[in-house]
Design an enzyme around this catalytic site. Structure first.
Site, PDB file in Angstrom:
ATOM      1  N   SER A  17       0.751  -1.439   0.081  1.00 30.64           N
ATOM      2  CA  SER A  17       0.090   0.059   0.004  1.00 30.64           C
ATOM      3  C   SER A  17       0.764   1.117  -0.018  1.00 30.64           C
ATOM      4  CB  SER A  17      -1.026   0.077   1.115  1.00 30.64           C
ATOM      5  OG  SER A  17      -0.122  -0.091   2.340  1.00 30.64           O
ATOM      6  N   TYR A  19       3.882   4.332  -1.141  1.00 27.26           N
ATOM      7  CA  TYR A  19       3.972   5.052  -2.269  1.00 27.26           C
ATOM      8  C   TYR A  19       4.734   4.458  -3.437  1.00 27.26           C
ATOM      9  CZ  TYR A  19       5.933   9.200  -4.477  1.00 27.26           C
ATOM     10  OH  TYR A  19       5.999  10.440  -5.413  1.00 27.26           O
ATOM     11  N   ARG A  40      -0.672  -4.027   6.244  1.00 29.46           N
ATOM     12  CA  ARG A  40      -0.686  -4.445   7.738  1.00 29.46           C
ATOM     13  C   ARG A  40      -2.294  -4.996   7.858  1.00 29.46           C
ATOM     14  NH1 ARG A  40       1.575   0.787  10.759  1.00 29.46           N
ATOM     15  NH2 ARG A  40       3.777   0.267  10.400  1.00 29.46           N
ATOM     16  N   LYS A  47      -6.591   2.337   2.730  1.00 30.65           N
ATOM     17  CA  LYS A  47      -5.279   2.085   2.318  1.00 30.65           C
ATOM     18  C   LYS A  47      -5.094   1.310   1.188  1.00 30.65           C
ATOM     19  CE  LYS A  47      -3.260   4.320   5.827  1.00 30.65           C
ATOM     20  NZ  LYS A  47      -2.774   3.489   7.051  1.00 30.65           N
ATOM     21  N   ALA A  89       8.846  -2.761   2.103  1.00 33.86           N
ATOM     22  CA  ALA A  89       8.185  -2.313   3.213  1.00 33.86           C
ATOM     23  C   ALA A  89       9.156  -1.593   4.279  1.00 33.86           C
ATOM     24  CB  ALA A  89       7.384  -3.412   3.971  1.00 33.86           C
ATOM     25  N   TYR A 167      17.126   7.773  10.276  1.00 33.49           N
ATOM     26  CA  TYR A 167      16.349   7.419   9.080  1.00 33.49           C
ATOM     27  C   TYR A 167      17.705   6.628   8.339  1.00 33.49           C
ATOM     28  CZ  TYR A 167      14.704   6.629   4.452  1.00 33.49           C
ATOM     29  OH  TYR A 167      14.355   6.050   3.334  1.00 33.49           O
ATOM     30  N   LYS A 171      18.217   2.541   7.238  1.00 37.23           N
ATOM     31  CA  LYS A 171      18.451   1.934   5.755  1.00 37.23           C
ATOM     32  C   LYS A 171      19.865   1.297   5.544  1.00 37.23           C
ATOM     33  CE  LYS A 171      15.759   2.026   3.262  1.00 37.23           C
ATOM     34  NZ  LYS A 171      14.238   1.485   2.957  1.00 37.23           N
ATOM     35  N   PRO A 195      17.428   4.390  -4.275  1.00 40.53           N
ATOM     36  CA  PRO A 195      16.775   5.514  -4.777  1.00 40.53           C
ATOM     37  C   PRO A 195      17.379   6.860  -4.002  1.00 40.53           C
ATOM     38  CG  PRO A 195      15.172   4.682  -3.775  1.00 40.53           C
ATOM     39  CD  PRO A 195      16.167   3.577  -3.747  1.00 40.53           C
TER      40      PRO A 195
END
Length: 353
Positions: A17, A19, A40, A47, A89, A167, A171, A195
């Site tokens: 769900s 982007y 989820r 969603k 996800a 963040y 990653k 990306p």
């Protein structure tokens, strides 16, 4: 470079769900694939309703499954019988109260859980990991230390931590763990997609992504006095989705792949919106002095002075030639991506009082 989507077995998309995932699902359905979408809550129509609509209007098929990044084994039912897994996800947000719980745990433990299920599912032969350029660098200033002053796939982020740029740290540790697991076996192959900042229209009306928060600030007056010239790379979400399909089905795809169409900054991004939207929305038209951002950033925008020092008025540079060459990628113009994204937000009332 052409590729053929394998429609003989289902394809799993985690975080379906999301982007980026929405466009991956759309492109797979358009090519006739059967998509297993892990989300989820498959019953949350707000969603997942747009995914069901996609499937109804496409030659492919869609089955939704309930799964949780922090629940071991929860992806096994969705993965059963699949030949390809897209693991998209992972949380993308920067304003969090507990970086460990909100960012690192879902990214790291989620990657472990998904790839352990891959190890347990003999039908899977290919995994495409949605990583990020954030796993390659923490600040734009890091580019100066890269080979030739440009980030490439050999570079890893060593400047982010749980306390600074969490963040990006999440990653980094997640991708490192993914490669550790992938390299420990030989049955399935993994390709990582890295990306830069993702922009462009969403497949749903209320997307949750940091990209839309930035665009919101450009259009709602937050940046009316000016924008900090933060150096970054950007890529259109549709071009990124194409890169994922290339990574999955193009035999030339391997290793890590920087997916970035443009080297830019917030001021230049906002300028692309001026011809169409400048007379109706308080878009930033000038760059804020770095000294002012350094002084007021912590109070007004939560920008730490270390971040300001290492990113404002600092050029972001990356070598995207590996993926462009081996995957045959092309990128949309920056103004097209920006205007279509902003225009969609206007249409759904994102800037209405």
């Amino acid at each position: 470079m052409p590729y053929l989507v394998n429609t003989s077995a289902p394809v799993l998309v985690t975080g379906a769900s999301g982007y980026v995932a929405g466009w991956i699902v759309k492109k797979l359905l358009e090519r006739g694939a059967t998509v297993h979408g892990a989300v989820r809550d498959p019953k949350d129509e707000a969603k997942v309703g747009h995914l069901r609509t996609m499937a109804e209007n496409s030659p492919g098929g869609l089955k939704l499954f309930k799964a949780d990044l922090l629940e071991p084994g929860s992806y096994r039912p969705a993965m059963r019988g699949c030949a390809t897994v897209f693991h998209t996800a992972s949380p993308f947000k920067t304003d969090v109260n507990d970086p460990q719980a909100d960012l690192v745990d879902p990214a790291l433990e989620g990657t472990r859980n998904v790839l352990q299920s891959v190890n347990d599912t003999e039908t899977v032969s290919k995994v495409v990991l949605t990583s990020s350029c954030a796993a390659i660098y923490g600040d734009a200033a890091d580019c100066a230390d890269a080979p030739g002053g440009r980030l490439d796939e050999s570079v890893w982020n060593t400047t982010s931590s749980l306390d600074y740029q969490p963040y990006s740290f999440s990653k980094t540790v997640a991708e490192r763990e993914a490669w550790r697991i992938a390299d420990a076996q030989s049955r399935w192959k993994m390709v990582a997609v890295n990306p830069s900042l993702v922009i462009g229209p969403a497949t749903q009306n209320a997307p949750t992504s940091e990209s839309f928060s930035i665009m919101q600030q450009m259009g709602n007056g937050t940046m009316k006095a000016g924008a900090p010239r933060i150096g970054l790379g950007v890529v259109d979400v549709r071009d990124l989705a194409d890169a994922h399909l290339h990574a999955a089905f193009d035999p030339a795809a391997e290793g890590r792949n920087i997916i970035s169409g443009h080297e830019t900054d917030l001021v230049e991004m906002a300028k692309t919106l001026q011809p169409t939207f400048g007379s109706h929305y308080p878009l930033p038209t000038r760059a804020l002095p770095k000294s002012l951002v350094w002084l007021l950033g912590p109070m007004l925008g939560g920008l730490r002075r270390k971040f300001v020092s290492r990113n404002v008025n600092v050029k972001w540079r990356a070598d995207n030639s590996k993926a462009t060459r081996s995957l045959g990628l092309t990128y949309r113009p920056l103004d097209v991506s920006m205007n279509e994204m902003f225009g969609q937000m206007v249409k759904v009332g994102a800037f209405d009082d």
